[in-house]
Motif scaffolding. Structure first.
Motif, PDB file in Angstrom:
ATOM      1  N   ASN A 106       0.809  -1.217   0.000  1.00 11.59           N
ATOM      2  CA  ASN A 106       0.000   0.000   0.000  1.00 11.59           C
ATOM      3  C   ASN A 106       0.844   1.270   0.000  1.00 11.59           C
ATOM      4  O   ASN A 106       0.558   2.221  -0.732  1.00 11.59           O
ATOM      5  CB  ASN A 106      -0.926   0.013   1.219  1.00 11.59           C
ATOM      6  CG  ASN A 106      -1.999  -1.036   1.150  1.00 11.59           C
ATOM      7  OD1 ASN A 106      -2.281  -1.583   0.076  1.00 11.59           O
ATOM      8  ND2 ASN A 106      -2.604  -1.361   2.283  1.00 11.59           N
ATOM      9  N   GLU A 107       1.887   1.282   0.844  1.00 16.27           N
ATOM     10  CA  GLU A 107       2.636   2.521   1.069  1.00 16.27           C
ATOM     11  C   GLU A 107       3.879   2.648   0.193  1.00 16.27           C
ATOM     12  O   GLU A 107       4.343   3.762  -0.063  1.00 16.27           O
ATOM     13  CB  GLU A 107       3.044   2.621   2.550  1.00 16.27           C
ATOM     14  CG  GLU A 107       1.865   2.634   3.507  1.00 16.27           C
ATOM     15  CD  GLU A 107       0.961   3.835   3.289  1.00 16.27           C
ATOM     16  OE1 GLU A 107       1.473   4.925   2.951  1.00 16.27           O
ATOM     17  OE2 GLU A 107      -0.269   3.680   3.452  1.00 16.27           O
ATOM     18  N   PHE A 108       4.435   1.532  -0.253  1.00 17.09           N
ATOM     19  CA  PHE A 108       5.674   1.566  -1.029  1.00 17.09           C
ATOM     20  C   PHE A 108       5.530   0.906  -2.393  1.00 17.09           C
ATOM     21  O   PHE A 108       6.530   0.641  -3.061  1.00 17.09           O
ATOM     22  CB  PHE A 108       6.804   0.885  -0.244  1.00 17.09           C
ATOM     23  CG  PHE A 108       7.094   1.506   1.097  1.00 17.09           C
ATOM     24  CD1 PHE A 108       7.723   2.733   1.180  1.00 17.09           C
ATOM     25  CD2 PHE A 108       6.732   0.866   2.274  1.00 17.09           C
ATOM     26  CE1 PHE A 108       8.002   3.310   2.420  1.00 17.09           C
ATOM     27  CE2 PHE A 108       6.997   1.429   3.509  1.00 17.09           C
ATOM     28  CZ  PHE A 108       7.633   2.661   3.579  1.00 17.09           C
ATOM     29  N   LEU A 109       4.282   0.618  -2.781  1.00 17.08           N
ATOM     30  CA  LEU A 109       3.996   0.010  -4.083  1.00 17.08           C
ATOM     31  C   LEU A 109       4.783  -1.282  -4.305  1.00 17.08           C
ATOM     32  O   LEU A 109       5.235  -1.580  -5.407  1.00 17.08           O
ATOM     33  CB  LEU A 109       4.257   1.005  -5.216  1.00 17.08           C
ATOM     34  CG  LEU A 109       3.482   2.326  -5.140  1.00 17.08           C
ATOM     35  CD1 LEU A 109       3.765   3.188  -6.352  1.00 17.08           C
ATOM     36  CD2 LEU A 109       1.986   2.085  -4.978  1.00 17.08           C
ATOM     37  N   GLY A 110       4.970  -2.016  -3.221  1.00 18.03           N
ATOM     38  CA  GLY A 110       5.542  -3.342  -3.325  1.00 18.03           C
ATOM     39  C   GLY A 110       7.011  -3.477  -3.000  1.00 18.03           C
ATOM     40  O   GLY A 110       7.516  -4.603  -2.919  1.00 18.03           O
ATOM     41  N   GLU A 111       7.724  -2.374  -2.782  1.00 15.06           N
ATOM     42  CA  GLU A 111       9.160  -2.448  -2.457  1.00 15.06           C
ATOM     43  C   GLU A 111       9.517  -1.345  -1.475  1.00 15.06           C
ATOM     44  O   GLU A 111       9.530  -0.171  -1.828  1.00 15.06           O
ATOM     45  CB  GLU A 111      10.016  -2.310  -3.713  1.00 15.06           C
ATOM     46  CG  GLU A 111      11.511  -2.389  -3.430  1.00 15.06           C
ATOM     47  CD  GLU A 111      12.366  -2.066  -4.647  1.00 15.06           C
ATOM     48  OE1 GLU A 111      13.481  -1.519  -4.457  1.00 15.06           O
ATOM     49  OE2 GLU A 111      11.937  -2.358  -5.783  1.00 15.06           O
ATOM     50  N   GLN A 112       9.801  -1.735  -0.239  1.00 13.19           N
ATOM     51  CA  GLN A 112      10.156  -0.774   0.800  1.00 13.19           C
ATOM     52  C   GLN A 112      11.635  -0.420   0.699  1.00 13.19           C
ATOM     53  O   GLN A 112      12.496  -1.292   0.823  1.00 13.19           O
ATOM     54  CB  GLN A 112       9.861  -1.350   2.185  1.00 13.19           C
ATOM     55  CG  GLN A 112      10.174  -0.385   3.321  1.00 13.19           C
ATOM     56  CD  GLN A 112      10.060  -1.039   4.681  1.00 13.19           C
ATOM     57  OE1 GLN A 112       9.651  -2.204   4.804  1.00 13.19           O
ATOM     58  NE2 GLN A 112      10.423  -0.313   5.723  1.00 13.19           N
ATOM     59  N   PRO A 113      11.962   0.845   0.485  1.00 13.34           N
ATOM     60  CA  PRO A 113      13.382   1.203   0.353  1.00 13.34           C
ATOM     61  C   PRO A 113      14.165   1.001   1.653  1.00 13.34           C
ATOM     62  O   PRO A 113      13.634   1.227   2.746  1.00 13.34           O
ATOM     63  CB  PRO A 113      13.338   2.700  -0.013  1.00 13.34           C
ATOM     64  CG  PRO A 113      11.958   2.942  -0.519  1.00 13.34           C
ATOM     65  CD  PRO A 113      11.084   1.996   0.246  1.00 13.34           C
ATOM     66  N   VAL A 114      15.396   0.558   1.516  1.00  9.18           N
ATOM     67  CA  VAL A 114      16.312   0.569   2.663  1.00  9.18           C
ATOM     68  C   VAL A 114      16.460   2.024   3.109  1.00  9.18           C
ATOM     69  O   VAL A 114      16.616   2.928   2.287  1.00  9.18           O
ATOM     70  CB  VAL A 114      17.679  -0.018   2.275  1.00  9.18           C
ATOM     71  CG1 VAL A 114      18.668   0.110   3.431  1.00  9.18           C
ATOM     72  CG2 VAL A 114      17.534  -1.470   1.844  1.00  9.18           C
ATOM     73  N   GLY A 115      16.395   2.223   4.409  1.00 12.30           N
ATOM     74  CA  GLY A 115      16.423   3.590   4.936  1.00 12.30           C
ATOM     75  C   GLY A 115      15.034   4.083   5.308  1.00 12.30           C
ATOM     76  O   GLY A 115      14.870   5.252   5.653  1.00 12.30           O
ATOM     77  N   THR A 116      14.037   3.195   5.244  1.00 13.88           N
ATOM     78  CA  THR A 116      12.694   3.505   5.739  1.00 13.88           C
ATOM     79  C   THR A 116      12.308   2.440   6.757  1.00 13.88           C
ATOM     80  O   THR A 116      12.873   1.345   6.781  1.00 13.88           O
ATOM     81  CB  THR A 116      11.652   3.532   4.606  1.00 13.88           C
ATOM     82  OG1 THR A 116      11.544   2.221   4.031  1.00 13.88           O
ATOM     83  CG2 THR A 116      12.045   4.527   3.529  1.00 13.88           C
ATOM     84  N   ALA A 117      11.328   2.764   7.590  1.00 12.91           N
ATOM     85  CA  ALA A 117      10.856   1.821   8.598  1.00 12.91           C
ATOM     86  C   ALA A 117       9.427   2.171   8.967  1.00 12.91           C
ATOM     87  O   ALA A 117       9.001   3.323   8.837  1.00 12.91           O
ATOM     88  CB  ALA A 117      11.746   1.865   9.842  1.00 12.91           C
ATOM     89  N   PHE A 118       8.699   1.169   9.413  1.00 13.60           N
ATOM     90  CA  PHE A 118       7.333   1.407   9.894  1.00 13.60           C
ATOM     91  C   PHE A 118       7.016   0.412  10.995  1.00 13.60           C
ATOM     92  O   PHE A 118       7.693  -0.613  11.154  1.00 13.60           O
ATOM     93  CB  PHE A 118       6.311   1.317   8.760  1.00 13.60           C
ATOM     94  CG  PHE A 118       6.231  -0.022   8.075  1.00 13.60           C
ATOM     95  CD1 PHE A 118       5.409  -1.030   8.565  1.00 13.60           C
ATOM     96  CD2 PHE A 118       6.982  -0.281   6.935  1.00 13.60           C
ATOM     97  CE1 PHE A 118       5.336  -2.269   7.935  1.00 13.60           C
ATOM     98  CE2 PHE A 118       6.910  -1.516   6.292  1.00 13.60           C
ATOM     99  CZ  PHE A 118       6.083  -2.509   6.796  1.00 13.60           C
ATOM    100  N   LEU A 119       5.969   0.711  11.746  1.00 14.13           N
ATOM    101  CA  LEU A 119       5.579  -0.107  12.879  1.00 14.13           C
ATOM    102  C   LEU A 119       4.299  -0.877  12.573  1.00 14.13           C
ATOM    103  O   LEU A 119       3.409  -0.368  11.896  1.00 14.13           O
ATOM    104  CB  LEU A 119       5.352   0.746  14.127  1.00 14.13           C
ATOM    105  CG  LEU A 119       6.614   1.244  14.841  1.00 14.13           C
ATOM    106  CD1 LEU A 119       7.183   2.476  14.155  1.00 14.13           C
ATOM    107  CD2 LEU A 119       6.337   1.540  16.297  1.00 14.13           C
ATOM    108  N   VAL A 120       4.239  -2.097  13.115  1.00  9.18           N
ATOM    109  CA  VAL A 120       3.056  -2.935  13.007  1.00  9.18           C
ATOM    110  C   VAL A 120       2.694  -3.405  14.414  1.00  9.18           C
ATOM    111  O   VAL A 120       3.562  -3.887  15.160  1.00  9.18           O
ATOM    112  CB  VAL A 120       3.305  -4.153  12.090  1.00  9.18           C
ATOM    113  CG1 VAL A 120       2.100  -5.073  12.085  1.00  9.18           C
ATOM    114  CG2 VAL A 120       3.627  -3.696  10.675  1.00  9.18           C
ATOM    115  N   ALA A 121       1.424  -3.266  14.777  1.00  7.43           N
ATOM    116  CA  ALA A 121       0.962  -3.744  16.074  1.00  7.43           C
ATOM    117  C   ALA A 121       0.841  -5.260  16.049  1.00  7.43           C
ATOM    118  O   ALA A 121       0.370  -5.848  15.071  1.00  7.43           O
ATOM    119  CB  ALA A 121      -0.376  -3.103  16.418  1.00  7.43           C
ATOM    120  N   THR A 122       1.263  -5.914  17.130  1.00  9.07           N
ATOM    121  CA  THR A 122       1.260  -7.372  17.197  1.00  9.07           C
ATOM    122  C   THR A 122       0.050  -7.949  17.931  1.00  9.07           C
ATOM    123  O   THR A 122      -0.267  -9.131  17.773  1.00  9.07           O
ATOM    124  CB  THR A 122       2.517  -7.883  17.912  1.00  9.07           C
ATOM    125  OG1 THR A 122       2.460  -7.483  19.293  1.00  9.07           O
ATOM    126  CG2 THR A 122       3.781  -7.329  17.261  1.00  9.07           C
ATOM    127  N   GLY A 123      -0.583  -7.132  18.785  1.00 10.58           N
ATOM    128  CA  GLY A 123      -1.641  -7.652  19.633  1.00 10.58           C
ATOM    129  C   GLY A 123      -1.132  -8.443  20.818  1.00 10.58           C
ATOM    130  O   GLY A 123      -1.911  -9.064  21.544  1.00 10.58           O
TER     131      GLY A 123
END
Length: 208
Positions: free
Chosen positions: A80-97
């Motif tokens: 959704n956010e990187f159109l299928g390829e997250q660049p090195v030098g970026t990061a995001f958080l995901v909740a685990t529950g």
């Protein structure tokens, strides 16, 4: 700001490198065990690849803990956010529950598994992870949610990446030191000083 940064690796040589390179930095904790043995923390940084395929290395341990649904969340965010390829030098958080480790930070050190020795990718991924946590904490401060203050991080880039233990620790420490000391100016003198800390070790250029 992070209160505690836990540096996680079971190998004594890696722990010794962490202690050398992070000496004097605030809030650092050394954890000579495995991800599965961590005490309760607020977030764990996982050094993966740009496509969120979490089937090897520390990623695989994370998925064993939280299930394949977490990998699906990571990949959906990348789509959704990187159109299928997250660049090195970026990061995001995901909740685990999971109350013991409520957040995972996805911070790739490489596009696909391969050697990254001689590059600054460990620094870039570590810096991206720290910035993502700082942004999340600013958001939580506005909403009243608990801050992420106790962060755990593996030895970035030392598996498939082939980065030497001491060099990985040096680049990670440089990123953490920069978090502790934000700039009071932005000019070329400051840029040159910062580049030296990233690319050089005791006057010797170690990043190509």
């Amino acid at each position: 700001m992070i209160d505690e940064l836990w540096l996680v690796h079971p190998d004594a040589e890696m722990q010794a490198a962490f202690r050398r390179r992070f000496d004097g930095l605030p809030g650092v904790r050394y954890f000579p065990g495995r991800f599965e043995e961590l005490p309760q923390i607020d977030a764990f940084v996982t050094a993966g690849n740009s496509y969120g395929i979490m089937t090897a290395g520390i990623d695989a341990a994370v998925i064993r803990r939280f299930g394949t649904e977490l990998m699906q969340q990571v990949q959906q965010h990348i789509a959704n956010e990187f159109l299928g390829e997250q660049p090195v030098g970026t990061a995001f958080l995901v909740a685990t529950g999971d109350a013991a480790i409520p957040w995972i930070v996805h911070a790739p050190t490489m596009r696909t598994p391969g050697n990254i020795a001689g590059t600054d990718r460990v620094y870039n991924a570590t810096w991206a992870a720290l910035l993502a946590i700082a942004r999340q904490n600013r958001l939580h401060a506005q909403t009243g949610e608990p801050l992420l203050l106790r962060i755990a991080m593996p030895a970035m880039g030392t598996g498939f990446g082939g980065v030497a233990f001491d060099e990985a620790a040096r680049q990670m420490a440089a990123a953490y030191r920069h978090l502790q000391n934000p700039p009071y100016r932005l000019d070329w003198d400051w840029v040159a000083e910062r580049e030296l800390t990233i690319n050089y070790d005791n006057g010797r250029k170690v990043v190509r």
